[in-house]
Write a protein that holds these residues in place. Structure first.
Motif, PDB file in Angstrom:
ATOM      1  N   TYR A  10       0.710  -1.244   0.064  1.00  0.00           N
ATOM      2  CA  TYR A  10       0.127   0.093  -0.239  1.00  0.00           C
ATOM      3  C   TYR A  10       0.771   1.304  -0.008  1.00  0.00           C
ATOM      4  CZ  TYR A  10      -3.236  -3.463   0.817  1.00  0.00           C
ATOM      5  OH  TYR A  10      -4.209  -4.821   1.159  1.00  0.00           O
ATOM      6  N   HIS A  14      -3.351   4.024  -3.920  1.00  0.00           N
ATOM      7  CA  HIS A  14      -4.255   4.455  -5.253  1.00  0.00           C
ATOM      8  C   HIS A  14      -5.306   3.694  -5.342  1.00  0.00           C
ATOM      9  CE1 HIS A  14      -2.847   0.489  -6.695  1.00  0.00           C
ATOM     10  NE2 HIS A  14      -1.573   0.789  -6.527  1.00  0.00           N
ATOM     11  N   HIS A  17      -5.842  -0.210  -4.956  1.00  0.00           N
ATOM     12  CA  HIS A  17      -5.810  -0.437  -3.625  1.00  0.00           C
ATOM     13  C   HIS A  17      -7.290  -0.455  -3.105  1.00  0.00           C
ATOM     14  CE1 HIS A  17      -1.182   0.615  -3.482  1.00  0.00           C
ATOM     15  NE2 HIS A  17      -1.312  -0.836  -3.631  1.00  0.00           N
ATOM     16  N   LYS A  46      10.851  -5.819  -3.755  1.00  0.00           N
ATOM     17  CA  LYS A  46      10.136  -4.351  -3.575  1.00  0.00           C
ATOM     18  C   LYS A  46      10.936  -3.250  -2.979  1.00  0.00           C
ATOM     19  CE  LYS A  46       5.418  -4.668  -4.372  1.00  0.00           C
ATOM     20  NZ  LYS A  46       4.016  -4.419  -3.871  1.00  0.00           N
ATOM     21  N   ASP A  95      -2.619 -10.682  -9.684  1.00  0.00           N
ATOM     22  CA  ASP A  95      -0.879 -10.644  -9.849  1.00  0.00           C
ATOM     23  C   ASP A  95      -0.318 -11.741  -9.065  1.00  0.00           C
ATOM     24  OD1 ASP A  95      -1.995  -8.775  -7.836  1.00  0.00           O
ATOM     25  OD2 ASP A  95      -0.091  -8.013  -7.652  1.00  0.00           O
ATOM     26  N   ARG A 114      -7.223  -7.963 -10.468  1.00  0.00           N
ATOM     27  CA  ARG A 114      -6.464  -6.684 -10.370  1.00  0.00           C
ATOM     28  C   ARG A 114      -7.102  -5.734 -11.172  1.00  0.00           C
ATOM     29  NH1 ARG A 114      -1.107  -5.369  -8.516  1.00  0.00           N
ATOM     30  NH2 ARG A 114      -0.265  -3.681  -9.793  1.00  0.00           N
ATOM     31  N   THR A 115      -7.029  -4.508 -10.563  1.00  0.00           N
ATOM     32  CA  THR A 115      -7.353  -3.168 -11.351  1.00  0.00           C
ATOM     33  C   THR A 115      -6.368  -2.854 -12.236  1.00  0.00           C
ATOM     34  OG1 THR A 115      -8.413  -2.363  -9.451  1.00  0.00           O
ATOM     35  CG2 THR A 115      -8.233  -0.702 -11.273  1.00  0.00           C
ATOM     36  N   ILE A 118      -2.938   0.936 -13.308  1.00  0.00           N
ATOM     37  CA  ILE A 118      -2.246   1.487 -11.973  1.00  0.00           C
ATOM     38  C   ILE A 118      -1.673   0.414 -11.022  1.00  0.00           C
ATOM     39  CG2 ILE A 118      -4.385   1.412 -10.635  1.00  0.00           C
ATOM     40  CD1 ILE A 118      -3.165   4.548 -10.271  1.00  0.00           C
ATOM     41  N   SER A 120       1.616   0.968  -7.621  1.00  0.00           N
ATOM     42  CA  SER A 120       2.653   1.559  -6.869  1.00  0.00           C
ATOM     43  C   SER A 120       4.050   1.744  -7.592  1.00  0.00           C
ATOM     44  CB  SER A 120       2.774   1.118  -5.669  1.00  0.00           C
ATOM     45  OG  SER A 120       1.720   0.999  -4.801  1.00  0.00           O
ATOM     46  N   SER A 121       4.218   0.802  -8.397  1.00  0.00           N
ATOM     47  CA  SER A 121       5.681   0.849  -8.995  1.00  0.00           C
ATOM     48  C   SER A 121       5.557   1.854 -10.014  1.00  0.00           C
ATOM     49  CB  SER A 121       5.828  -0.696  -9.632  1.00  0.00           C
ATOM     50  OG  SER A 121       5.992  -1.524  -8.909  1.00  0.00           O
ATOM     51  N   ARG A 124       5.525   5.152  -8.482  1.00  0.00           N
ATOM     52  CA  ARG A 124       6.855   5.615  -8.077  1.00  0.00           C
ATOM     53  C   ARG A 124       7.769   5.955  -9.407  1.00  0.00           C
ATOM     54  NH1 ARG A 124       6.296   1.162  -4.275  1.00  0.00           N
ATOM     55  NH2 ARG A 124       6.935  -0.293  -5.903  1.00  0.00           N
TER      56      ARG A 124
HETATM   57  N1  CTP Z   1      -3.713  -4.406  -6.487  1.00  0.00           N
HETATM   58  C1  CTP Z   1      -4.950  -4.404  -7.369  1.00  0.00           C
HETATM   59  N2  CTP Z   1      -4.887  -3.596  -8.294  1.00  0.00           N
HETATM   60  C2  CTP Z   1      -3.773  -2.860  -8.374  1.00  0.00           C
HETATM   61  C3  CTP Z   1      -2.657  -2.799  -7.610  1.00  0.00           C
HETATM   62  C4  CTP Z   1      -2.624  -3.702  -6.532  1.00  0.00           C
HETATM   63  O1  CTP Z   1      -5.801  -5.123  -7.208  1.00  0.00           O
HETATM   64  N3  CTP Z   1      -3.991  -2.181  -9.691  1.00  0.00           N
HETATM   65  C5  CTP Z   1      -3.730  -5.298  -5.226  1.00  0.00           C
HETATM   66  C6  CTP Z   1      -2.766  -6.097  -5.084  1.00  0.00           C
HETATM   67  O2  CTP Z   1      -2.978  -7.455  -5.803  1.00  0.00           O
HETATM   68  C7  CTP Z   1      -2.478  -6.680  -3.712  1.00  0.00           C
HETATM   69  C8  CTP Z   1      -3.089  -5.269  -2.965  1.00  0.00           C
HETATM   70  O3  CTP Z   1      -3.615  -4.456  -4.182  1.00  0.00           O
HETATM   71  O4  CTP Z   1      -3.444  -7.599  -3.450  1.00  0.00           O
HETATM   72  C9  CTP Z   1      -1.903  -4.496  -2.458  1.00  0.00           C
HETATM   73  O5  CTP Z   1      -0.920  -4.289  -3.348  1.00  0.00           O
HETATM   74  P1  CTP Z   1       0.455  -3.778  -3.446  1.00  0.00           P
HETATM   75  O6  CTP Z   1       1.439  -4.752  -3.830  1.00  0.00           O
HETATM   76  O7  CTP Z   1       0.639  -2.843  -2.408  1.00  0.00           O
HETATM   77  O8  CTP Z   1       0.562  -2.523  -4.749  1.00  0.00           O
HETATM   78  P2  CTP Z   1       0.977  -2.622  -6.112  1.00  0.00           P
HETATM   79  O9  CTP Z   1       0.359  -1.430  -6.751  1.00  0.00           O
HETATM   80  O10 CTP Z   1       0.737  -3.961  -6.675  1.00  0.00           O
HETATM   81  O11 CTP Z   1       2.473  -2.302  -5.660  1.00  0.00           O
HETATM   82  P3  CTP Z   1       3.556  -2.598  -6.638  1.00  0.00           P
HETATM   83  O12 CTP Z   1       3.440  -1.952  -8.058  1.00  0.00           O
HETATM   84  O13 CTP Z   1       4.895  -2.269  -5.954  1.00  0.00           O
HETATM   85  O14 CTP Z   1       3.638  -4.306  -7.072  1.00  0.00           O
END
Ligand code: CTP
Length: 452
Positions: A10, A14, A17, A46, A95, A114-115, A118, A120-121, A124
């Motif tokens: 998290y 976004h 999440h 990560k 994912d 998964r949405t 979008i 976090s990566s 960032r």
């Molecule tokens: N998640 C989701 N849809 C997205 C991004 C994340 O449903 N677009 C979900 C992930 O599958 C997970 C939860 O949100 O169950 C927390 O995800 P996290 O790993 O913190 O976020 P990410 O955006 O996937 O981070 P990163 O890009 O660093 O992998």
């Protein structure tokens, strides 16, 4: 009541999440959200998570969707949590499909879509990607480029090197390969300097004058005054200049330093570190002065690191005993340095023409710390006492020999300033040792048998 549990980092919360949390909650009546602690997350590759654990927990809390928030701190915690909280459903985004099937033994596992579009990566990376250039010849360049790929927010855009084999191996990864340092500097925000140490001063100075931050393989220069001058130039320009000694950034090593400083072995009386490697010396890899990468410049900064971090930089007396190779002047096959302090002593052994046990021993009034070879990239160390039953062993995963964390630290310093892990005074002290070595101050040459 149906209890649902889910986990995530998290970072930069976004809507992907939020949608995940809403759908997770809709699977039952009570939602537990596990937020991953920084260190644990690093082990999953990560890296460069932007927000602290507290900020991330707070962001999840503010969504108002979670009934309970917990922190995930160790591998295997999910099973413990499912049992402890009596979770009926474990859920995460698609994912992770298949990855958590083993939890079916304890509760129902649901993967939610998964949405799209979008993450976090991406947030960032989009934030402010630092364009980094590399100048120099060291074989570490390949490793550095590979490791940079694990870090969000940095891109290696170019390389300026006289080592053609190194350039060709990384050619497909960088867009600019040039002999023109000015051209490289014009295309980047910062440089990683891995040229021969005798060129560091001018390479760093040129970079700072062009308003570029610098990460430099230690030593910063071969003279204390020059290193001081470079720092004052960096301050004047508001730029970051730091030593790259990857060991300083590795988890096991930094925990070990904290424990030693925290008094676990009582008062520290002696630090003994050895770093050696026996590889063919590349005599072609010289600079204009005809110097090769000798033992003192290759290994000295790493071997001196725990000494200066634990005993300080204000030593009372230093003696350098060295064995020069015959082929090139100033190529030390082996060097031993003794540093005397008020109430403590250190010895450092470095060699590129002599092999020894690469261990680190820190002796104290209550016990000692033993870091086995090769201590500079350890995952493991022990604290040992007279009474063996009190001995403790510590394991920490080593990611990329510390290079990943080193890059993250550099990025964070550029973004937020603050104190660097390798302090300026430590960096100046390392340069002072190099200067004494080259000037022959308190140096004994074993081959000639004479004081220089
Ligand atoms: N998640 C989701 N849809 C997205 C991004 C994340 O449903 N677009 C979900 C992930 O599958 C997970 C939860 O949100 O169950 C927390 O995800 P996290 O790993 O913190 O976020 P990410 O955006 O996937 O981070 P990163 O890009 O660093 O992998």
């Amino acid at each position: 009541m149906i209890k649902v549990i889910t986990y995530g980092t998290y970072d930069l919360l976004h809507y992907g999440h939020i949608k995940l949390l809403e759908r997770a909650k809709a699977l039952g009546d009570y939602l537990i959200v596990g937020v991953t602690a920084d260190d644990f997350d690093r082990t999953r590759g990560k890296i460069n998570v932007q927000q602290s654990l507290m900020e991330r927990v707070e962001a999840v809390r503010q969504t108002g969707i979670a009934d309970e928030i917990i922190v995930e701190e160790y591998e295997g915690q999910k099973i413990d949590d499912i049992k402890k909280y009596g979770a009926d459903i474990f859920t995460v985004g698609s994912d992770w499909k298949g990855h958590f099937d083993y939890l079916n033994e304890f509760c129902k596992v649901v993967y939610l879509d998964r949405t799209q579009g979008i993450s976090s990566s991406e947030l960032r990376a989009a934030k402010n990607e630092l364009r980094l250039g590399i100048i120099g010849e060291s074989p570490i360049i390949k490793k550095f480029i590979r490791e940079s790929e694990f870090v969000n927010g940095v891109k290696i855009v170019g390389i300026c090197s006289s080592n053609k084999s190194c350039e060709s191996e990384v050619a497909e990864k960088v867009s600019l390969i040039t002999d023109d340092y000015d051209l490289l500097l014009d295309s980047v925000d910062a440089v990683y300097v891995v040229s021969h140490p005798s060129r560091h001063y001018s390479d760093i100075r040129t970079s700072l004058l062009k308003e570029k931050h610098v990460l430099c393989e230690s030593p910063i220069s071969l003279s204390m005054e020059e290193t001081k001058e470079l720092y004052s130039l960096a301050h004047k320009k508001g730029l970051i200049l730091i030593d790259a000694v990857k060991t300083a950034y590795s988890t096991a090593y930094s925990r070990m330093i904290l424990l030693a400083k925290g008094g676990k072995i009582g008062e520290i009386v002696s630090v003994d570190s050895t770093c050696t490697s026996l590889r063919n010396v590349d005599y072609s890899n010289t600079d204009q002065l005809g110097k090769v990468w000798n033992s003192i410049t290759s290994w000295g900064p790493t071997a001196l690191l725990p000494v200066f971090q634990l005993l300080g930089v204000e030593n009372k007396f230093m003696r350098i005993i060295t064995r020069m190779g015959n082929k090139i002047h100033s190529y030390d096959e082996f060097t031993k340095i003794t540093l005397e302090y008020q109430g403590s002593v250190a010895s450092v052994k470095v060699g590129k023409g002599v092999k020894s046990e690469g261990e680190l021993i820190i002796s104290g009034t209550k016990g000692y710390i033993y870091v086995p070879a090769p201590w500079w990239k350890t995952e493991y160390f022990e604290i040992r006492y007279e009474n063996e039953s009190e001995n403790k062993r510590y394991f920490y995963q080593l990611d990329g020999e510390g290079i990943r964390n080193e890059i993250v630290s550099f990025l964070r310093l550029i973004e937020h300033k603050g104190a660097s892990i390798i302090s300026e005074s430590l960096s100046i002290a390392i340069s002072q040792v190099m200067e004494d070595f080259y000037n022959g101050n308190n140096v004994v040459n074993l081959v000639s048998g004479k004081d220089n």
